[in-house]
Write a protein that holds these residues in place. Structure first.
Motif, short mmCIF file in Angstrom:
data_model
loop_
_atom_site.label_atom_id
_atom_site.label_comp_id
_atom_site.label_asym_id
_atom_site.label_seq_id
_atom_site.Cartn_x
_atom_site.Cartn_y
_atom_site.Cartn_z
N CYS A 139 66.89 -73.28 61.75
CA CYS A 139 66.35 -72.72 60.64
C CYS A 139 65.18 -71.93 60.48
N SER A 140 64.43 -72.85 61.53
CA SER A 140 62.85 -72.79 60.79
C SER A 140 62.53 -71.35 61.26
N GLY A 141 63.18 -70.60 62.07
CA GLY A 141 62.76 -69.26 61.65
C GLY A 141 63.01 -68.10 60.88
N LEU A 142 63.21 -69.22 59.22
CA LEU A 142 63.22 -68.30 58.47
C LEU A 142 61.97 -67.90 57.95
N PRO A 143 62.09 -67.13 57.06
CA PRO A 143 60.77 -66.96 56.62
C PRO A 143 60.72 -67.87 55.51
N TRP A 202 64.22 -73.04 51.40
CA TRP A 202 65.55 -73.34 53.04
C TRP A 202 65.32 -74.76 53.60
N PHE A 239 59.49 -71.15 56.64
CA PHE A 239 60.35 -72.22 56.40
C PHE A 239 59.28 -72.44 57.53
N THR A 241 69.42 -76.67 53.64
CA THR A 241 69.25 -77.45 55.26
C THR A 241 69.27 -78.92 55.84
N GLY A 256 58.49 -71.75 49.99
CA GLY A 256 59.49 -71.78 51.36
C GLY A 256 60.40 -72.17 51.29
N ASP A 257 59.23 -73.77 52.06
CA ASP A 257 59.63 -74.77 52.70
C ASP A 257 60.82 -75.65 52.00
#
Length: 459
Positions: free
Chosen positions: A367-371, A248, A373, A252, A244-245
């Motif tokens: 953007c760190s609130g994305l699933p 995204w 991340f 980013t 996931g990291d």
């Protein structure tokens, strides 16, 4: 066909050994070590005075006026004053106050004649909230003092003067990058050297940086003054980056690179605009920066100081408390400070790197609130991607991110390196887009990438 003897490995090694053991080179090494000490002292007092002035403008003065924190309108008079002070420096003093930030950290060393203007421009405007960093003025201090010291020295030719100037700049910037390691990598990557040339230039710079960093840190502990080094005392809890990291993180990093590249493009347009009626338009640009900072405070209800200055303090707060900002506040910070930074790049004086690092980190944190991340990977890749985009040095940017993230950097290294490379490549792709004459002219007239501080690739 066989290669000449001096092109064989044995010949190259013998040539390097002869260079390193020659009396002239040994004297040069000793000179660079000795120069590192006074340069570090000058940088220490420069940064200490800058921080004291910043504290007075953004903390003490508002409290004296009865405000717990600077009100939303505080940046307006501060930045107008910065423009009024900077205008005569740019138009009347030798050197025009130093390099334009949009040109990065490269260019010919600042000589002794231009040094007073560069120091005055930095100390008079950076504390007032100009959204630029101290790195370029510090490099000017390093090269200017080094060249001043050898100006009348006998037996120092032009090549040796260039090495001494580079060592002075490297020693100066190492004081705020936490030591000589990042500065040395900047030198190697920026100069594009290899083999014997790289070693011969690297050794004086390492020795000057090490001596300077030791004195700089020691004086900071002795006096108790803030030394202004870029550091993150607290970072989010570490975690191994997962799919996931990367899913995204890669887009980013590309987004950060596009934002930095577009800001620099606007900065080059600003250079063209301020070339005529420079004094008036410099004040106008400073005022526009103040409007952007006040807009951030009005939109978010937060202190305008978060968007002002170089961003070092805000970066540390964002790393320590990443959830203290809402996504909307982070977006407003990127938009308002990003626009202010773009304007300042082409009109004011200071360094471009520290504000870019904050903008990249804020973008990644938004953007760190994305699933999938996490905050820790977002912090690491934001630093690496923004630094690579603004300097054009992916290796040095990855090293800077590793040193800032600290003990958790080992787990984040794959993502840090990937973000740095992605940002560098995307920046080059954006720069390949057709440019107008206004954008290409300042770059064509810019400094020679092979000259200067060894970081001339930062464009």
């Amino acid at each position: 066909m066989t290669a000449p003897a001096d092109r064989t490995p044995a010949g190259a090694e013998r040539s390097l050994r002869d260079t390193l053991l020659s009396p002239g080179y040994l004297r040069l090494l000793l000179l660079c070590v000795l120069l590192g000490v006074p340069i570090a002292l000058a940088c220490f007092f420069f940064v200490g005075l800058q921080h004291q002035l910043e504290h007075w403008v953004w903390t003490s003065l508002p409290e004296t006026a009865g405000y717990g924190s600077p009100p939303w309108w505080w940046p307006l008079p501060a930045l107008v004053l910065a423009g009024l002070v900077l205008a005569p420096v740019v138009t009347r003093m030798p050197g025009a106050g130093g390099h334009l930030p949009v040109d990065g950290l490269g260019g010919a060393p600042v000589g002794p004649g231009a040094l007073p203007g560069a120091v005055l421009a930095a100390l008079a405007t950076l504390p007032l909230g100009v959204v630029l960093g101290p790195e370029a003025p510090l490099m000017a201090v390093g090269s200017g003092l080094a060249l001043l010291a050898v100006r009348r020295a006998a037996g120092v030719d032009g090549r040796a003067r260039a090495v001494v100037a580079t060592a002075g700049s490297t020693a100066a910037i190492s004081t705020i990058l936490g030591g000589p390691v990042v500065a040395a990598v900047l030198l190697i990557e920026g100069a594009g050297l290899a083999g014997a040339r790289m070693v011969a230039l690297l050794l004086p710079c390492l020795l000057a940086s090490a001596a300077g960093a030791l004195v700089f840190t020691g004086f900071g502990q002795w006096t108790g003054l803030e030394i202004g080094a870029l550091a993150l005392p607290d970072v989010p809890p570490g975690a191994n980056p997962d799919a996931g990291d990367f899913l995204w993180g890669v887009p980013t990093a590309a987004l950060i690179a596009v934002g930095v590249a577009l800001a620099r493009r606007l900065g080059r347009r600003t250079v063209s605009w301020t070339r005529h009626r420079t004094a008036v338009r410099t004040v106008a640009c400073a005022t526009a920066v103040g409007v952007c900072l006040s807009a951030y405070a009005l939109i978010t209800g937060r202190s305008p100081a978060e968007a002002a200055l170089s961003g070092q303090a805000t970066l540390a707060m964002l790393a320590a408390h990443p959830h203290a900002w809402s996504v909307g506040a982070l977006v407003a910070l990127v938009a308002c400070k990003g626009l202010a930074w773009a304007i300042a790049l082409g009109s004011l004086r200071g360094g471009p790197v520290f504000p870019a690092v904050l903008l990249g980190t804020a973008t990644a944190m938004a953007c760190s609130g994305l699933p999938g991340f996490g905050a820790a990977p977002a912090l690491a890749l934001g630093i690496s991607a923004a630094s690579a985009a603004v300097t054009g040095l992916p290796l040095a940017s990855a090293v800077l991110a590793v040193l800032l993230v600290g003990r958790d950097a080992y787990d984040q290294m794959p993502l840090i390196v990937t973000a740095s490379v992605v940002a560098f490549v995307v920046t080059q792709l954006v720069r390949r887009a057709p440019k107008t004459e206004a954008e290409t002219e300042p770059e064509a007239a810019g400094p020679d990438p092979g000259a200067g501080t060894g970081t001339a690739a930062a464009r």
